[in-house]
Design an enzyme around this catalytic site. Structure first.
Site, mmCIF file in Angstrom:
data_model
loop_
_atom_site.group_PDB
_atom_site.id
_atom_site.type_symbol
_atom_site.label_atom_id
_atom_site.label_comp_id
_atom_site.label_asym_id
_atom_site.label_seq_id
_atom_site.Cartn_x
_atom_site.Cartn_y
_atom_site.Cartn_z
ATOM 1 N N ASP A 95 -1.969 -21.059 -41.652
ATOM 2 C CA ASP A 95 -0.801 -22.323 -41.354
ATOM 3 C C ASP A 95 -0.476 -22.081 -39.904
ATOM 4 O O ASP A 95 0.733 -22.422 -39.789
ATOM 5 C CB ASP A 95 0.097 -21.932 -42.390
ATOM 6 C CG ASP A 95 0.455 -20.294 -42.549
ATOM 7 O OD1 ASP A 95 0.375 -19.832 -41.375
ATOM 8 O OD2 ASP A 95 1.000 -19.972 -43.592
ATOM 9 N N GLU A 117 -7.726 -19.926 -47.131
ATOM 10 C CA GLU A 117 -6.254 -19.569 -47.669
ATOM 11 C C GLU A 117 -5.558 -20.744 -47.849
ATOM 12 O O GLU A 117 -4.424 -20.913 -47.297
ATOM 13 C CB GLU A 117 -5.533 -18.525 -46.357
ATOM 14 C CG GLU A 117 -4.325 -17.752 -46.936
ATOM 15 C CD GLU A 117 -3.554 -17.125 -45.991
ATOM 16 O OE1 GLU A 117 -2.903 -17.888 -45.145
ATOM 17 O OE2 GLU A 117 -3.594 -16.012 -45.827
ATOM 18 N N GLU A 131 5.311 -23.072 -40.427
ATOM 19 C CA GLU A 131 4.001 -22.694 -41.138
ATOM 20 C C GLU A 131 3.947 -23.481 -42.431
ATOM 21 O O GLU A 131 2.695 -24.180 -43.142
ATOM 22 C CB GLU A 131 3.792 -21.256 -41.630
ATOM 23 C CG GLU A 131 3.546 -20.544 -40.263
ATOM 24 C CD GLU A 131 4.625 -19.990 -39.544
ATOM 25 O OE1 GLU A 131 5.639 -20.471 -39.736
ATOM 26 O OE2 GLU A 131 4.393 -19.316 -38.782
ATOM 27 N N HIS A 237 8.526 -10.592 -37.243
ATOM 28 C CA HIS A 237 8.297 -11.234 -36.169
ATOM 29 C C HIS A 237 8.450 -12.818 -36.472
ATOM 30 O O HIS A 237 7.983 -13.795 -35.575
ATOM 31 C CB HIS A 237 6.809 -11.109 -35.548
ATOM 32 C CG HIS A 237 5.844 -11.838 -36.417
ATOM 33 N ND1 HIS A 237 5.273 -10.827 -37.564
ATOM 34 C CD2 HIS A 237 5.150 -12.891 -36.829
ATOM 35 C CE1 HIS A 237 4.245 -11.517 -38.146
ATOM 36 N NE2 HIS A 237 4.216 -12.817 -37.644
ATOM 37 N N ARG A 239 9.205 -16.690 -37.023
ATOM 38 C CA ARG A 239 10.397 -17.483 -36.330
ATOM 39 C C ARG A 239 11.606 -17.646 -36.990
ATOM 40 O O ARG A 239 12.642 -17.786 -36.319
ATOM 41 C CB ARG A 239 9.603 -18.867 -35.981
ATOM 42 C CG ARG A 239 8.919 -18.974 -34.727
ATOM 43 C CD ARG A 239 7.973 -20.276 -34.622
ATOM 44 N NE ARG A 239 6.867 -19.924 -33.790
ATOM 45 C CZ ARG A 239 6.900 -20.054 -32.532
ATOM 46 N NH1 ARG A 239 7.930 -20.822 -31.707
ATOM 47 N NH2 ARG A 239 5.755 -19.533 -31.938
ATOM 48 N N HIS A 269 5.871 -7.135 -32.253
ATOM 49 C CA HIS A 269 5.214 -8.117 -31.902
ATOM 50 C C HIS A 269 5.612 -8.424 -30.425
ATOM 51 O O HIS A 269 6.595 -8.487 -29.829
ATOM 52 C CB HIS A 269 5.711 -9.203 -32.573
ATOM 53 C CG HIS A 269 4.642 -10.660 -32.567
ATOM 54 N ND1 HIS A 269 4.972 -11.469 -31.571
ATOM 55 C CD2 HIS A 269 3.651 -11.218 -33.595
ATOM 56 C CE1 HIS A 269 3.981 -12.385 -32.001
ATOM 57 N NE2 HIS A 269 3.324 -12.292 -32.769
HETATM 58 C C1 UD1 Z 1 2.015 -17.191 -34.579
HETATM 59 C C2 UD1 Z 1 1.846 -17.943 -35.877
HETATM 60 C C3 UD1 Z 1 2.575 -17.259 -37.222
HETATM 61 C C4 UD1 Z 1 1.775 -15.955 -37.261
HETATM 62 C C5 UD1 Z 1 1.960 -15.269 -36.047
HETATM 63 C C6 UD1 Z 1 0.992 -13.896 -36.153
HETATM 64 C C7 UD1 Z 1 2.490 -20.231 -35.385
HETATM 65 C C8 UD1 Z 1 3.496 -21.453 -35.271
HETATM 66 N N1 UD1 Z 1 2.812 -19.155 -35.723
HETATM 67 O O1 UD1 Z 1 3.312 -16.699 -34.269
HETATM 68 O O2 UD1 Z 1 2.252 -18.143 -38.135
HETATM 69 O O3 UD1 Z 1 2.350 -15.294 -38.370
HETATM 70 O O4 UD1 Z 1 1.110 -16.121 -35.005
HETATM 71 O O5 UD1 Z 1 1.260 -12.869 -34.943
HETATM 72 O O6 UD1 Z 1 1.348 -20.557 -35.066
HETATM 73 N N2 UD1 Z 1 2.555 -13.264 -27.109
HETATM 74 C C9 UD1 Z 1 2.167 -12.314 -26.088
HETATM 75 N N3 UD1 Z 1 0.655 -11.857 -26.310
HETATM 76 C C10 UD1 Z 1 0.071 -12.005 -27.336
HETATM 77 C C11 UD1 Z 1 0.581 -12.769 -28.306
HETATM 78 C C12 UD1 Z 1 2.118 -13.234 -28.181
HETATM 79 O O7 UD1 Z 1 2.637 -12.316 -25.133
HETATM 80 O O8 UD1 Z 1 -1.004 -11.324 -27.498
HETATM 81 C C13 UD1 Z 1 3.895 -13.837 -26.828
HETATM 82 C C14 UD1 Z 1 3.682 -15.080 -25.668
HETATM 83 O O9 UD1 Z 1 4.794 -15.057 -25.009
HETATM 84 C C15 UD1 Z 1 3.664 -16.185 -26.824
HETATM 85 C C16 UD1 Z 1 4.928 -15.847 -27.645
HETATM 86 O O10 UD1 Z 1 4.344 -14.493 -28.063
HETATM 87 O O11 UD1 Z 1 4.201 -17.461 -26.230
HETATM 88 C C17 UD1 Z 1 4.532 -16.545 -29.135
HETATM 89 O O12 UD1 Z 1 3.139 -16.448 -29.442
HETATM 90 P P1 UD1 Z 1 3.041 -17.879 -30.817
HETATM 91 O O13 UD1 Z 1 1.514 -17.524 -30.994
HETATM 92 O O14 UD1 Z 1 3.319 -18.912 -30.289
HETATM 93 O O15 UD1 Z 1 3.697 -17.679 -31.905
HETATM 94 P P2 UD1 Z 1 3.964 -16.272 -32.677
HETATM 95 O O16 UD1 Z 1 5.380 -15.925 -33.015
HETATM 96 O O17 UD1 Z 1 2.922 -15.207 -32.350
#
Ligand code: UD1
Length: 400
Positions: A95, A117, A131, A237, A239, A269
């Protein structure tokens, strides 16, 4: 049959890995992998662990980007991949933004979409955000729905999905978990547990009730405290928990650490909305170890040794029952009620006092603990990938 698997975040990679491997070995299937790399470091760890080399890497992570920016990036960069590969099927799991964008692009190109899933629901559009809406949208566009459980299948039927398009497969996260749990624990984990003085394998102590000749009532909690500390593994982690809820969670962890009989380990995270409050409130607190996000292998081995897991993550809710470890879910709702019904998960929300109270109850009351520490997993048996690939092959033989 040409199949393109698309994923972008760490948990999606874990869940798709067993499927990608099986597709690659299946005669008659040409498998391609595209990662959006919505996560970068966290995704790369999993690709390495499962030895997956993507054919296409869109490399779309940008520090702190908005959902709209990410969505726009996937629309622009994934569509040319679909044009080049011309797959018969596109697969995606769960999702995330990657999934909802991928299925829309597949739909625009009239390519069949298989949703792994499928059918998880909270029926609350804001929990989890975004999600819940992402997965409902994915359902409207999918041609085959791989429901992990009978409950998720029934959700799909209620929404009018045709029975013949739903296959109950179990969740491939359990396939991945079984593979990883069999590998030796990394040195870093054994050393950390030793340094923290964590009591012996919780899988052994969890099976105390059935296997040990010692009656539970005869074990005095004070003696256990003297011997070793209990590991509490934390991840948070989501949102909808950004802001006050994550601060409440941190305050609860501080209070739990003050007990002195637990060690809290929290891999944090990389999302800046998580990093900031967690570092501010928990850095340097005695009894709390903050770690960078862990590779899947060490995480699984920490999970095996935990007495208790506190999490808002979906994957851990599915995985922990395999090891019989109680999970307190730091959310108001869950799309995984099977674990709540089976008694291994408890929804506790994000109020500080409630989290502390529920955790203390399990730590202090052996019989309460034993009630939750049951090793039966409603989410899968480790053969989901086989059922998914089989269903795709059957569909090729008997098109709908
Ligand atoms: C995303 C998914 C969520 C999932 C989660 C698992 C969406 C809307 N949300 O949320 O469903 O549970 O992944 O982790 O798709 N960042 C880094 N390095 C990384 C990863 C993330 O720096 O390797 C930081 C970056 O600033 C990035 C921010 O985290 O912009 C947010 O990442 P994003 O993938 O948008 O959302 P998650 O909160 O990780």
């Amino acid at each position: 049959m040409k199949i393109l698997s698309v994923f972008g975040t760490r948990p999606e990679a874990v869940k798709m890995a067993p499927i990608v491997h099986l597709l690659a070995q299946t005669p008659g299937i040409e498998s391609r992998v595209c990662v959006t790399a919505q996560h970068r470091q966290m995704l790369d760890q999993v690709l390495e662990l499962f030895q997956i080399q993507p054919d296409y890497d869109l490399d779309l992570m940008r520090e702190g980007q908005s959902l709209a920016q990410l969505t726009a990036g996937i629309f622009l960069h994934l569509d040319p991949v679909l044009e080049e590969v011309q797959p018969d099927w596109v697969l995606a799991v769960g999702d995330t933004t990657t999934v909802v964008t991928t299925c829309q692009l597949a739909f625009y190109r009239r390519i069949k979409f298989g949703h792994v899933e499928a059918g998880l629901r909270t029926h609350n559009k804001w929990h989890p955000f975004p999600e819940e809406i992402n997965r409902r949208l994915a359902t409207t566009m999918a041609d085959l729905h791989f429901a992990p459980t009978d409950w998720s299948r029934r959700n799909l039927l209620h929404e009018g999905v045709d029975e013949k398009d739903i296959v109950v497969t179990g969740n491939p996260v359990i396939d991945a978990l079984k593979y990883v749990a069999e590998q030796p624990a990394p040195r870093f984990v054994t050393e950390l547990l030793e340094k923290l003085g964590i009591e012996s394998n919780s899988q052994e102590s969890n099976s105390l009730e059935s296997d040990s000749p010692m009656k539970l009532e005869t074990i005095r909690p004070e003696t256990i405290k003297l011997k070793a500390k209990k590991l509490i593994l934390v991840t948070a982690h989501r949102r909808e928990n950004f802001g006050q809820p994550i601060e409440n969670i941190c305050h609860a962890l501080r209070q739990l650490a003050e007990r002195g009989d637990v060690e809290i380990v929290y891999p944090v995270h990389l999302n800046p909305n998580v990093q900031e409050p967690v570092n501010r409130l928990l850095q340097g607190v005695k009894g709390i170890t903050l770690l960078p996000p862990l590779d899947y292998l060490p995480l699984v081995h920490l999970m095996k040794r935990a007495t208790l897991i506190l999490t808002d993550s979906g994957g851990l809710q599915e995985e922990a029952p395999t090891f019989g470890i109680p999970v307190l879910v730091l959310r108001e709702t869950t799309e995984r009620p099977e674990g709540v019904a089976a008694g291994t998960l408890r929804l506790v929300g994000t109020e500080t006092s409630r989290i502390v109270q529920e955790a203390a109850r399990l730590l202090d009351d052996e019989s309460e603990y034993a009630k939750m520490a049951k090793a039966s997993n409603p989410y899968g048996d480790g053969h989901a990938a086989e059922r998914i690939v089989e269903a795709l092959l059957q569909r090729a033989e008997n098109p709908a």
